[in-house]
Scaffold this active site. Sequence first.
Site, mmCIF file in Angstrom:
data_model
loop_
_atom_site.group_PDB
_atom_site.id
_atom_site.type_symbol
_atom_site.label_atom_id
_atom_site.label_comp_id
_atom_site.label_asym_id
_atom_site.label_seq_id
_atom_site.Cartn_x
_atom_site.Cartn_y
_atom_site.Cartn_z
ATOM 1 N N ARG A 69 -42.577 25.238 3.696
ATOM 2 C CA ARG A 69 -41.215 25.092 4.248
ATOM 3 C C ARG A 69 -40.824 23.617 4.344
ATOM 4 O O ARG A 69 -39.680 23.237 4.073
ATOM 5 C CB ARG A 69 -41.168 25.758 5.634
ATOM 6 N N ARG A 95 -31.793 30.620 6.745
ATOM 7 C CA ARG A 95 -33.125 30.004 6.810
ATOM 8 C C ARG A 95 -33.178 29.056 8.006
ATOM 9 O O ARG A 95 -32.184 28.421 8.325
ATOM 10 C CB ARG A 95 -33.399 29.181 5.541
ATOM 11 N N ASN A 111 -23.966 24.699 13.166
ATOM 12 C CA ASN A 111 -24.194 26.075 12.749
ATOM 13 C C ASN A 111 -23.247 26.958 13.549
ATOM 14 O O ASN A 111 -22.796 26.582 14.631
ATOM 15 C CB ASN A 111 -25.647 26.471 13.052
ATOM 16 N N THR A 112 -22.933 28.127 13.014
ATOM 17 C CA THR A 112 -22.179 29.100 13.815
ATOM 18 C C THR A 112 -23.098 30.301 14.027
ATOM 19 O O THR A 112 -23.974 30.575 13.198
ATOM 20 C CB THR A 112 -20.902 29.590 13.104
ATOM 21 N N HIS A 113 -22.897 30.970 15.158
ATOM 22 C CA HIS A 113 -23.769 32.111 15.469
ATOM 23 C C HIS A 113 -22.908 33.246 16.014
ATOM 24 O O HIS A 113 -22.054 33.005 16.895
ATOM 25 C CB HIS A 113 -24.819 31.695 16.496
ATOM 26 N N ASP A 145 -30.684 22.297 16.456
ATOM 27 C CA ASP A 145 -31.890 21.551 16.862
ATOM 28 C C ASP A 145 -33.097 22.289 16.284
ATOM 29 O O ASP A 145 -32.945 23.164 15.433
ATOM 30 C CB ASP A 145 -31.958 21.390 18.396
ATOM 31 N N GLY A 147 -34.986 24.464 17.556
ATOM 32 C CA GLY A 147 -35.244 25.831 18.033
ATOM 33 C C GLY A 147 -34.479 26.849 17.196
ATOM 34 O O GLY A 147 -33.815 26.498 16.222
ATOM 35 N N ASP A 149 -31.399 28.788 17.275
ATOM 36 C CA ASP A 149 -30.089 28.926 17.942
ATOM 37 C C ASP A 149 -30.128 28.406 19.378
ATOM 38 O O ASP A 149 -29.529 28.983 20.287
ATOM 39 C CB ASP A 149 -29.648 30.408 17.915
HETATM 40 C C1 GRF Z 1 -21.892 34.805 10.143
HETATM 41 O O1 GRF Z 1 -21.626 35.718 11.194
HETATM 42 C C2 GRF Z 1 -22.915 33.810 10.576
HETATM 43 O O2 GRF Z 1 -22.792 33.394 11.912
HETATM 44 C C3 GRF Z 1 -24.176 34.604 10.391
HETATM 45 O O3 GRF Z 1 -23.999 35.293 9.173
HETATM 46 C C4 GRF Z 1 -22.590 35.473 8.979
HETATM 47 C C5 GRF Z 1 -22.225 34.779 7.702
HETATM 48 O O4 GRF Z 1 -21.321 35.503 7.051
HETATM 49 N N1 GRF Z 1 -25.336 33.754 10.328
HETATM 50 P P1 GRF Z 1 -20.666 34.915 5.682
HETATM 51 O O5 GRF Z 1 -21.807 34.637 4.724
HETATM 52 O O6 GRF Z 1 -19.926 33.664 6.047
HETATM 53 O O7 GRF Z 1 -19.756 36.024 5.242
#
Ligand code: GRF
Length: 201
Positions: A69, A95, A111-113, A145, A147, A149
């Site tokens: 990795r 990843r 990042n978005t979660h 970071d 961790g 999320d």
């Molecule tokens: C999003 O909800 C993201 O937060 C999560 O996977 C989804 C990505 O969707 N990790 P896309 O590939 O942008 O359609």
Amino acid sequence: MLKLVVLISGTGSNLRSLLESIDASRGTDRPIEAEVVAIGADTPAANLELAAERGIPSFVVRPADYPDRAAWGDALLERVLEFEPDATILSGFMRLVPPRFVEALAPRLLNTHPAYLPEFPGAHAVRDALAAGADRTGATVMVVDNGVDTGPIIEQRRIPILPGDDEAALHERIKVVERELLTDTVRGLAEGTVNLKEIAE
Ligand code: GRF
């Protein structure tokens, strides 16, 4: 102009939305002064058509091509740095990036979660919220970071879980908010109203 490199693994619908939001803002009195200068992926299965259809450079760095990795992360970092981004965004990138990658790019690594962190971290946030019987979840944009999320939260918003929601329906509703949060954050970075160093301190 804020230069962005965005990394995806899947459909890239959130990236598509960001690209369209930036384009649409150009015709307004408040254009988002940001540009996606490259799109990267960990797999050729990712929707890099998003890059091709816009003439944006793209690259794939596959974990299977590296002994471990850390070596994969170093190769991915090298490709990202070629474009000298002001910020790097993981958008549906499935990843965990290794410590040297985080070290080199954070806090300008976002990042978005699809949950209201710290609730439901990890790769199955939407499914986990449903399984928990929660009546609400959310979406979060944060600094990455080391961790899973756990990074400093930039912005997050609550989203109701409706009776009859299945994973796909709920995830689509969450993605709408993720896209708004991401666009807000990129706009904030470009306008200087979002300070990642302060947030990450
Ligand atoms: C999003 O909800 C993201 O937060 C999560 O996977 C989804 C990505 O969707 N990790 P896309 O590939 O942008 O359609």
